[in-house]
Design a protein around this motif. Structure first.
Motif, mmCIF file in Angstrom:
data_model
loop_
_atom_site.group_PDB
_atom_site.id
_atom_site.type_symbol
_atom_site.label_atom_id
_atom_site.label_comp_id
_atom_site.label_asym_id
_atom_site.label_seq_id
_atom_site.Cartn_x
_atom_site.Cartn_y
_atom_site.Cartn_z
ATOM 1 N N ALA A 195 0.129 -8.352 4.631
ATOM 2 C CA ALA A 195 1.247 -9.242 4.311
ATOM 3 C C ALA A 195 0.792 -10.699 4.296
ATOM 4 O O ALA A 195 1.204 -11.488 3.440
ATOM 5 N N ARG A 196 -0.055 -11.035 5.238
ATOM 6 C CA ARG A 196 -0.591 -12.402 5.284
ATOM 7 C C ARG A 196 -1.401 -12.716 4.029
ATOM 8 O O ARG A 196 -1.298 -13.796 3.455
ATOM 9 N N MET A 197 -2.204 -11.751 3.586
ATOM 10 C CA MET A 197 -2.991 -11.940 2.358
ATOM 11 C C MET A 197 -2.067 -12.126 1.156
ATOM 12 O O MET A 197 -2.319 -12.967 0.296
ATOM 13 N N MET A 198 -1.011 -11.355 1.106
ATOM 14 C CA MET A 198 -0.066 -11.452 -0.015
ATOM 15 C C MET A 198 0.610 -12.814 -0.049
ATOM 16 O O MET A 198 0.738 -13.441 -1.104
ATOM 17 N N LYS A 199 1.040 -13.286 1.126
ATOM 18 C CA LYS A 199 1.712 -14.593 1.193
ATOM 19 C C LYS A 199 0.769 -15.738 0.855
ATOM 20 O O LYS A 199 1.198 -16.784 0.381
ATOM 21 N N ARG A 200 -0.525 -15.547 1.105
ATOM 22 C CA ARG A 200 -1.517 -16.581 0.803
ATOM 23 C C ARG A 200 -2.092 -16.435 -0.600
ATOM 24 O O ARG A 200 -3.046 -17.101 -0.973
ATOM 25 N N ASP A 201 -1.516 -15.530 -1.389
ATOM 26 C CA ASP A 201 -1.961 -15.282 -2.763
ATOM 27 C C ASP A 201 -3.418 -14.825 -2.799
ATOM 28 O O ASP A 201 -4.185 -15.193 -3.694
ATOM 29 N N GLU A 202 -3.785 -13.992 -1.821
ATOM 30 C CA GLU A 202 -5.137 -13.464 -1.743
ATOM 31 C C GLU A 202 -5.186 -11.978 -2.095
ATOM 32 O O GLU A 202 -6.200 -11.320 -1.903
ATOM 33 N N TRP A 203 -4.068 -11.454 -2.575
ATOM 34 C CA TRP A 203 -4.019 -10.036 -2.932
ATOM 35 C C TRP A 203 -4.148 -9.901 -4.446
ATOM 36 O O TRP A 203 -3.420 -10.537 -5.198
ATOM 37 N N TYR A 204 -5.055 -9.045 -4.888
ATOM 38 C CA TYR A 204 -5.332 -8.926 -6.319
ATOM 39 C C TYR A 204 -5.098 -7.492 -6.803
ATOM 40 O O TYR A 204 -5.326 -6.527 -6.069
ATOM 41 N N LEU A 205 -4.687 -7.383 -8.041
ATOM 42 C CA LEU A 205 -4.526 -6.078 -8.673
ATOM 43 C C LEU A 205 -5.893 -5.406 -8.772
ATOM 44 O O LEU A 205 -6.873 -6.033 -9.160
ATOM 45 N N SER A 206 -5.956 -4.125 -8.392
ATOM 46 C CA SER A 206 -7.235 -3.415 -8.455
ATOM 47 C C SER A 206 -7.012 -1.969 -8.871
ATOM 48 O O SER A 206 -5.882 -1.526 -9.088
ATOM 49 N N HIS A 207 -8.133 -1.221 -8.949
ATOM 50 C CA HIS A 207 -8.051 0.190 -9.318
ATOM 51 C C HIS A 207 -7.549 1.047 -8.162
ATOM 52 O O HIS A 207 -7.220 2.217 -8.359
ATOM 53 N N GLN A 208 -7.485 0.485 -6.961
ATOM 54 C CA GLN A 208 -7.026 1.249 -5.800
ATOM 55 C C GLN A 208 -5.509 1.367 -5.859
ATOM 56 O O GLN A 208 -4.788 0.430 -5.522
ATOM 57 N N ALA A 209 -5.048 2.509 -6.277
ATOM 58 C CA ALA A 209 -3.639 2.668 -6.633
ATOM 59 C C ALA A 209 -2.790 3.189 -5.483
ATOM 60 O O ALA A 209 -3.273 3.863 -4.575
ATOM 61 N N ILE A 210 -1.504 2.837 -5.560
ATOM 62 C CA ILE A 210 -0.489 3.523 -4.758
ATOM 63 C C ILE A 210 -0.242 4.840 -5.468
ATOM 64 O O ILE A 210 -0.053 4.868 -6.692
ATOM 65 N N ALA A 211 -0.284 5.951 -4.731
ATOM 66 C CA ALA A 211 -0.276 7.258 -5.404
ATOM 67 C C ALA A 211 0.857 8.155 -4.921
ATOM 68 O O ALA A 211 1.157 8.221 -3.720
ATOM 69 N N PHE A 212 1.476 8.854 -5.891
ATOM 70 C CA PHE A 212 2.522 9.833 -5.617
ATOM 71 C C PHE A 212 2.090 11.193 -6.162
ATOM 72 O O PHE A 212 1.466 11.279 -7.217
#
Length: 282
Positions: A35-52
């Protein structure tokens, strides 16, 4: 399998978590870190997917991504993810070895400048001072800020060809070098210290070398003593105590002070770690 790129807001994340019925226990520390990374704009789109995937009854099940979705809720912002539907559950792929943060730093920055020494020292420093929720950016900032100090530690340790002390000794060298970097004879003093620590030999004109030898003998006694501790935190306790002993003895030697085992060694260690780590957090 069906792959989509979706911007997930907190409401959507909560809806997706309703299908979280088969995951490992949630780690609050990991959620806070993400969450801290997301708020600091340090989270990037990647191939590591959320999976169902679908279970045997045909019901939708979240099989990967619970920590990331919880982090979206905690951060309160929308984050873009790769999302896979109809995933094939294969729990035995790529379980042998996880990448370390050093591996990731080198891969992301296309370099080999980040070393195992950096990882060992930073991990020990954060463990001793109970610093939590360290992000990849935090680690890189620390390694970059103290890069020359890390090189000095590696050089002194390798030149001395010591096989003792390990990460606690390297961490003590790191803290001592940074604290005393303006001393003109620091390199010579540290090389002498390591020689005495390695061999037990003291030069006749080295008034304070006997105290290093004293500490060296104390270290081996302490090492045997700590090996008798079988509680769950014995390794952590041992590493903290050894780092304290090394740091105190190094500073006594380079500042020409008598080494006397002191009860406040661990307090001094914590203050130095807090001071030096705090420099890059301002």
């Amino acid at each position: 399998m069906e792959l989509k790129e979706i911007e997930i807001n907190p409401k959507m994340a909560q809806e997706m978590l309703n299908y979280n019925t088969c995951n490992r226990p949630l780690s609050k520390n990991i959620v806070t870190k993400y969450a801290r990374m997301m708020k600091r704009d340090e989270w990037y789109l990647s191939h590591q997917a959320i999976a169902f995937a679908e279970n045997e009854s045909g019901q939708l099940v979240l099989v990967d991504g619970q920590h990331r979705l919880e982090a979206v809720i905690q951060s309160g912002i929308s984050v873009k993810f790769s999302v896979i539907y109809n995933a094939v559950q294969t729990p035995y792929i790529d379980t042998a070895r996880n990448r370390t943060f050093i591996d990731n730093l080198n891969i992301y920055n296309k370099t080999s400048r980040y070393t195992k020494t950096m990882m060992g020292i930073l991990n020990l420093i954060t463990s001793i001072n109970k610093i939590k929720n360290i992000t990849q950016t935090d680690r890189q900032q620390f390694c970059d800020y103290y890069y020359e100090i890390f090189l000095s530690v590696d050089n002194i340790y390798k030149t001395s060809k010591t096989k003792s002390g390990g990460c606690p000794l390297k961490t003590a060298l790191f803290l001592a070098i940074n604290e005393n970097r303006n001393k003109t004879n620091l390199k010579e003093k540290l090389e002498n210290y390591m020689y005495i620590f390695n061999t037990g030999n003291v030069s006749v004109d080295d008034d304070y070398g006997d105290y290093v030898k004293e500490m060296r003998d104390h270290y081996y006694l302490q090492n045997r003593e700590f090996n008798k501790i079988y509680s769950s935190n014995s390794a952590s306790l041992r590493r903290k105590k050894l780092t304290s002993i090394f740091l105190y003895s190094i500073e006594c030697y380079i500042n020409n002070r008598k080494y006397i085992a002191s009860f406040d060694m661990e307090d001094r260690l914590l203050k130095k770690i807090e001071k030096q780590y705090g420099k890059i957090k301002k």
